[in-house]
Structures are given as structure tokens and as C-alpha cells.
Design an enzyme around this catalytic site. Structure first.
Site, PDB file in Angstrom:
ATOM      1  N   HIS A 100      -6.308   4.132  24.495  1.00  0.00           N
ATOM      2  CA  HIS A 100      -7.579   3.644  23.772  1.00  0.00           C
ATOM      3  C   HIS A 100      -7.142   3.463  22.240  1.00  0.00           C
ATOM      4  O   HIS A 100      -6.564   4.558  21.787  1.00  0.00           O
ATOM      5  CB  HIS A 100      -8.758   4.467  23.946  1.00  0.00           C
ATOM      6  N   THR A 153       2.715  15.020  20.797  1.00  0.00           N
ATOM      7  CA  THR A 153       2.171  14.028  20.311  1.00  0.00           C
ATOM      8  C   THR A 153       3.371  13.130  19.981  1.00  0.00           C
ATOM      9  O   THR A 153       2.841  11.805  19.326  1.00  0.00           O
ATOM     10  CB  THR A 153       1.026  14.273  19.360  1.00  0.00           C
ATOM     11  N   LYS A 154       4.460  13.544  19.284  1.00  0.00           N
ATOM     12  CA  LYS A 154       5.417  12.765  18.700  1.00  0.00           C
ATOM     13  C   LYS A 154       6.806  12.875  19.539  1.00  0.00           C
ATOM     14  O   LYS A 154       7.150  13.885  20.292  1.00  0.00           O
ATOM     15  CB  LYS A 154       5.576  13.314  17.184  1.00  0.00           C
ATOM     16  N   ARG A 168       5.274  21.639  17.753  1.00  0.00           N
ATOM     17  CA  ARG A 168       6.298  21.738  16.376  1.00  0.00           C
ATOM     18  C   ARG A 168       7.585  22.123  16.738  1.00  0.00           C
ATOM     19  O   ARG A 168       7.777  22.991  17.721  1.00  0.00           O
ATOM     20  CB  ARG A 168       6.014  22.247  15.167  1.00  0.00           C
TER      21      ARG A 168
END
Length: 192
Positions: A100, A153-154, A168
């Protein structure tokens, strides 16, 4: 039709031979070959030699799975995945979201669908812990470790150890010299 999912990251032939000798008994090889061929045909997957799929996994059509990897029970992904050789994905891992848009002030999020399928790339010799959540479309570098319950998320660098929410980098598995040695010994290449 050409797959949108690239080929899985591979390890050296010598490393694969070690897996053949130590992971699969001869009778398991036969059973796994039949199960993987059925999975490929029924679910539209490319499944490499010795790959193990746990019960209740939902690997999306078009995904490509390397050699001697493992995906545990309860895995789910919202889009296709590419899983490298020797990668272990624990139980109840999810690859979710990123479907989204949130950038257009004139379109409600509920209606801001992203139509493109994002491929999640997981390198070779990766270990992803129980109930980790990864954002669809990220890349996880070779040799990385993602802790149980982490929310990634990365993109993840090679040999990184991640934990937390959001995840992290906690440390790297090896120093630069040991990473180069691992690249040579396990993956069969230098200067990656």
C-alpha cells in the site's frame, strides 16, 4: 514466460558435496526428490536438491529455492521469494506488506494499492529466526543472521547479525579477513 525471480545465490560445489554427505541419508534423498518435484509441479515453485519445506508453509508461486535449504512450518510470504543455497528459515517467519502506498495525500491508504510484485531476495547461508518478520522486497545478504522476532524493514548487509524491532545490526559475524575467507571457502569467490 520468464520468471521475475532471479536464480538463488549459490555456494561452491565443494560445499554442496559436504551437504550431500552429511545432511541427507540416501533414502531421504529419494523421498525429498519426489516431494520437491510434487511441490514444484503443484505450487509452481523451483525447488533445489535437498531443500526441505516444513508443514503448513505457504511459499508463493514463482518462488525459487536453492540447494539444501530449509523453510520451517508456518512460513508465509505475500510475494515471490528467492532463497539461496543452505539458507535456514525458522518456524512462523513472515514476509509481509509493502503493498500500500502512503505518499499521495489525495488517495486513502486503503485504496493506494501497489500493483507490482516485489521479490524478496534472501542470500545463501542465511539463518532467519522464529517469528521474524521481513518487509517484502528487501535483500538479505549472504551469511546474515536475523534473530527470532526481529522486524526487518531494510536491506541486510552480508554477514550481519540483526535483532530487535525495528531490526538493527548488532554486530557482524566475522571481521573483514574472515569474511573474505568465508567468501572463498564457502562461496568459491573472492572480492565479493
Amino acid at each position: 514466460m520468464k520468471s521475475i525471480v532471479p536464480a538463488p545465490m549459490v555456494v561452491s560445489k565443494r560445499t554442496i558435496e559436504q551437504c550431500r554427505d552429511s545432511i541427507d541419508a540416501p533414502w531421504k534423498r529419494v523421498v525429498r526428490r519426489v516431494v520437491n518435484a510434487c511441490s514444484a509441479w503443484l505450487f509452481g515453485l523451483e525447488v533445489g536438491e535437498g531443500f526441505q519445506l516444513g508443514l503448513g508453509t505457504r511459499v508463493p508461486r514463482g518462488s525459487r529455492l536453492g540447494l539444501f535449504g530449509y523453510i520451517g512450518r508456518g512460513f508465509s510470504a505475500s510475494g515471490p521469494v528467492c532463497v539461496g543455497d543452505l539458507t535456514m528459515i525458522s518456524t512462523e517467519v513472515s514476509i509481509v506488506g509493502n503493498d500500500h502506498g502512503t505518499d499521495d495525500p489525495c488517495v486513502p491508504i486503503r485504496l493506494a494499492f501497489r500493483r507490482q510484485q516485489l521479490v524478496t531476495m534472501i542470500g545463501a547461508d542465511v539463518w532467519i529466526g522464529h517469528r521474524a518478520i521481513l518487509r517484502s522486497g528487501i535483500r538479505v545478504g549472504r551469511g546474515a543472521v536475523i534473530g527470532a522476532g526481529a522486524v526487518v524493514t531494510k536491506d541486510v548487509p552480508p554477514y550481519a547479525v540483526l535483532g530487535g524491532s525495528p531490526a538493527r545490526v548488532l554486530r557482524f559475524r566475522f571481521d573483514d579477513a574472515a569474511q573474505r575467507q568465508c567468501d572463498l571457502d564457502v562461496f568459491g569467490f573472492a572480492d565479493a
